[in-house]
Design an enzyme around this catalytic site. Structure first.
Site, PDB file in Angstrom:
ATOM      1  N   HIS A  42      -2.181 -36.039   0.303  1.00 28.35           N
ATOM      2  CA  HIS A  42      -2.727 -35.130  -0.718  1.00 28.35           C
ATOM      3  C   HIS A  42      -4.194 -35.468  -0.985  1.00 28.35           C
ATOM      4  CE1 HIS A  42      -2.458 -32.660  -4.453  1.00 28.35           C
ATOM      5  NE2 HIS A  42      -3.398 -33.506  -4.864  1.00 28.35           N
ATOM      6  N   GLU A  43      -4.482 -36.744  -1.190  1.00 26.70           N
ATOM      7  CA  GLU A  43      -5.859 -37.160  -1.469  1.00 26.70           C
ATOM      8  C   GLU A  43      -6.758 -36.985  -0.247  1.00 26.70           C
ATOM      9  OE1 GLU A  43      -6.794 -37.516  -4.469  1.00 26.70           O
ATOM     10  OE2 GLU A  43      -4.729 -37.440  -5.202  1.00 26.70           O
ATOM     11  N   HIS A  46      -8.108 -33.578  -0.416  1.00 30.30           N
ATOM     12  CA  HIS A  46      -9.287 -33.472  -1.293  1.00 30.30           C
ATOM     13  C   HIS A  46     -10.528 -34.013  -0.584  1.00 30.30           C
ATOM     14  CE1 HIS A  46      -7.292 -32.003  -4.822  1.00 30.30           C
ATOM     15  NE2 HIS A  46      -6.513 -33.061  -4.945  1.00 30.30           N
ATOM     16  N   HIS A  49     -11.706 -31.545   1.977  1.00 27.55           N
ATOM     17  CA  HIS A  49     -12.346 -30.438   1.266  1.00 27.55           C
ATOM     18  C   HIS A  49     -13.796 -30.800   0.941  1.00 27.55           C
ATOM     19  CE1 HIS A  49     -12.069 -27.494  -2.413  1.00 27.55           C
ATOM     20  NE2 HIS A  49     -12.973 -27.123  -1.549  1.00 27.55           N
TER      21      HIS A  49
END
Length: 175
Positions: A42-43, A46, A49
């Site tokens: 998940h991180e 980020h 992104h």
């Protein structure tokens, strides 16, 4: 344009500790629990992104965007944890470094379909809470954020928060 510099900082339990990580298989060379592995991916979403963002102004770069967009890459990366092909590449035994057996990878990947109704219900509850918090009537007029949460959860949720707790202040990363 300035190339971004990113750092993922985390708290991963030691393999010698008595936490749930101690008996888990090693994922990505670290003794991660299943939840830690999903959180890492998940991180990484980020981070990706942020790395691929190119904007004229730094205040709208990477995860500094509208909140409905900021979670898209991270949730996409979480799907790698639910794909047996990805698990075959990423998951290794802590001691032998052998790949995760295909049958176990398929079972782990299948976990994503165990509770989709509860996950959908949780997302609907979070949406209703968000509408109530940011609607025409302030939460303080309805008894505060805890009262709003409790009222909506009792009508829309399957699980009530224990009395005296404030579930609305938790981070939504595990949703």
């Amino acid at each position: 344009y300035q190339q971004p510099v990113l750092c993922l900082v985390g708290n991963i339990a030691s393999s010698s500790s008595s936490s749930s990580s101690s008996s888990s298989s090693a994922l990505l060379g670290l003794p991660l629990s299943w939840r830690e592995f999903k959180t890492l991916l998940h991180e990484m979403g980020h981070a990706t992104h942020s790395m691929v963002s190119r904007t004229k102004y730094q205040h709208v770069w990477g995860t500094r965007c509208s909140q409905d967009v900021v979670e898209v890459p991270s949730h996409l990366w979480e799907h790698f944890a639910m794909d047996s092909r990805s698990l075959a590449l990423l998951a290794r035994h802590a001691d032998t470094r052998q790949p995760l057996p295909p049958q176990l990878a398929r079972q782990l990947a299948g976990l994503s379909s165990v509770t989709p109704a509860l996950e959908l219900q949780q997302q609907a509850l979070l949406s209703l809470v968000d509408l109530a918090y940011h609607g025409p009537q302030l939460p303080s007029a309805a008894g505060g954020t805890s009262a709003v949460w409790s009222s909506l959860a009792s009508k829309q949720g399957s699980f009530l928060a224990p009395p005296g707790t404030c579930p609305q202040v938790r981070a939504a990363l595990d949703v």
